[in-house]
Design an enzyme around this catalytic site. Sequence first.
Site, PDB file in Angstrom:
ATOM      1  N   ASP A  46       0.834  -1.039  -0.041  1.00 33.55           N
ATOM      2  CA  ASP A  46       0.143   0.032   0.057  1.00 33.55           C
ATOM      3  C   ASP A  46       0.880   1.291   0.009  1.00 33.55           C
ATOM      4  O   ASP A  46       1.659   1.273   0.656  1.00 33.55           O
ATOM      5  CB  ASP A  46      -0.993   0.120   1.212  1.00 33.55           C
ATOM      6  CG  ASP A  46      -2.045   1.338   1.163  1.00 33.55           C
ATOM      7  OD1 ASP A  46      -2.915   1.047   0.799  1.00 33.55           O
ATOM      8  OD2 ASP A  46      -1.258   2.318   1.901  1.00 33.55           O
ATOM      9  N   TYR A  51       3.179   9.761   0.238  1.00 30.83           N
ATOM     10  CA  TYR A  51       4.006   9.092   1.075  1.00 30.83           C
ATOM     11  C   TYR A  51       5.611   9.041   0.495  1.00 30.83           C
ATOM     12  O   TYR A  51       6.633   8.924   1.268  1.00 30.83           O
ATOM     13  CB  TYR A  51       3.829   7.700   1.294  1.00 30.83           C
ATOM     14  CG  TYR A  51       2.739   7.143   1.841  1.00 30.83           C
ATOM     15  CD1 TYR A  51       1.475   8.253   2.211  1.00 30.83           C
ATOM     16  CD2 TYR A  51       1.936   5.687   1.583  1.00 30.83           C
ATOM     17  CE1 TYR A  51       0.347   7.954   2.876  1.00 30.83           C
ATOM     18  CE2 TYR A  51       0.883   5.408   1.868  1.00 30.83           C
ATOM     19  CZ  TYR A  51      -0.004   6.457   2.693  1.00 30.83           C
ATOM     20  OH  TYR A  51      -1.265   6.212   3.062  1.00 30.83           O
ATOM     21  N   LYS A  80      -3.016   5.971  -4.412  1.00 25.45           N
ATOM     22  CA  LYS A  80      -4.261   6.820  -4.034  1.00 25.45           C
ATOM     23  C   LYS A  80      -4.053   8.087  -4.781  1.00 25.45           C
ATOM     24  O   LYS A  80      -2.890   8.831  -5.141  1.00 25.45           O
ATOM     25  CB  LYS A  80      -4.354   6.981  -2.718  1.00 25.45           C
ATOM     26  CG  LYS A  80      -4.042   5.555  -1.686  1.00 25.45           C
ATOM     27  CD  LYS A  80      -4.289   5.959  -0.271  1.00 25.45           C
ATOM     28  CE  LYS A  80      -3.812   4.768   0.359  1.00 25.45           C
ATOM     29  NZ  LYS A  80      -2.348   4.580   0.942  1.00 25.45           N
ATOM     30  N   HIS A 113      -7.902   9.284  -1.954  1.00 28.02           N
ATOM     31  CA  HIS A 113      -7.231   9.272  -0.829  1.00 28.02           C
ATOM     32  C   HIS A 113      -8.028   9.859   0.325  1.00 28.02           C
ATOM     33  O   HIS A 113      -8.084   9.479   1.633  1.00 28.02           O
ATOM     34  CB  HIS A 113      -5.905   9.946  -0.628  1.00 28.02           C
ATOM     35  CG  HIS A 113      -4.913   9.482   0.061  1.00 28.02           C
ATOM     36  ND1 HIS A 113      -3.423   9.600  -0.054  1.00 28.02           N
ATOM     37  CD2 HIS A 113      -4.996   9.099   1.478  1.00 28.02           C
ATOM     38  CE1 HIS A 113      -3.028   9.054   0.878  1.00 28.02           C
ATOM     39  NE2 HIS A 113      -3.552   8.793   1.925  1.00 28.02           N
TER      40      HIS A 113
END
Length: 323
Positions: A46, A51, A80, A113
């Site tokens: 994921d 990130y 996302k 997201h």
Amino acid sequence: MASNQFLTLNSGHKMPIIGLGTWQAPDSEVEAAIDVALEAGYRHIDTAPVYLNEKAIGRALKRWLDSGKVKREELFIVTKLPTAANRARDVESTLKKSLADLQLDYVDIYLIHSPVTAEANEDGSLKFDADGLMVPDLSADITTTWTAMEKLVSSGLAKSVGVSNFDQEQLERVLKVAKIPPATNQIEHHVYLQQRDLVNFCKAKGIVITAYSPLGSKGLIKVNASAGINRKLPDLFDIPEVKEIAAAHGKSPAQVLLRWIVDNGIVIIPKSTNPERLKQNLNVFDFKLTPEEIAKLSTLDQNFRVCDWSLLRGVQRHPEYRF
Ligand code: A2P
């Protein structure tokens, strides 16, 4: 192998019930962590553009795919649509950018997201005002974004589509227009934030819950502190009931916290870049919680949200922000 346990999504695709979370896994650590994870048997990873590690993950995946040690169809890769691109016109191009970074032709599931949309700078990054606050974009609408998400399935860029951080009312709005219902709603879920009503609603609608921060995201304590956010976060590993159950089974508190979630038919994405902990988090099927232990863990709910998005200053000004 533990990761061979799957849930079948409403899209018909199978999703490994344990995935590797990579939020707060820096570029420098994540590539090695993916190697250890794939070696240990993880197949579900994921990530998200915010990130800042998709390129490193892409490098690791490419090595594994090129070596033939794993086939693309054995992997389940999640990314996302970021808040700054959360509008219909940006959906396809934003996924294509993630795919380029991940060095993949498709993702297994693409998620909105969050229901919040922010204004973006030219380069796609979040726009902040003079006070350092996120600038809400009120022109976007989650239902039109969803329609654009559905097109990714017909174009083959995503096998399934879903959402993250949506509440029941937001899901109901999406479901009203959906030709393809969201396959998952990825939400914060752990013993201190059980969100039973939302979990039950999603189950009734055939939407699989993916639990983020299943271990309470201890790493956030450091991140908050360095951002000057003084908010006391709980240590789920230190809850007496959790420790007691762990000792009774000769397992770690983390393994008990994770097993309790998967026993409820919920996907987990614990984050670790530490080889031992990462393997430990996959190894949760060689013991069984008793009905009494499950009941005891279920009484621990404190409605305590660890990820309240305080780091994204100004998010509270958007009407879709509900935390
Ligand atoms: P680390 O990456 O050093 O292992 P969450 O998945 O809820 O966001 O929690 C992730 C946090 O919990 C990270 O700080 C991670 O640190 C830590 N963690 C992950 N797995 C374990 C484990 N099995 N035991 C203890 N801490 C863990």
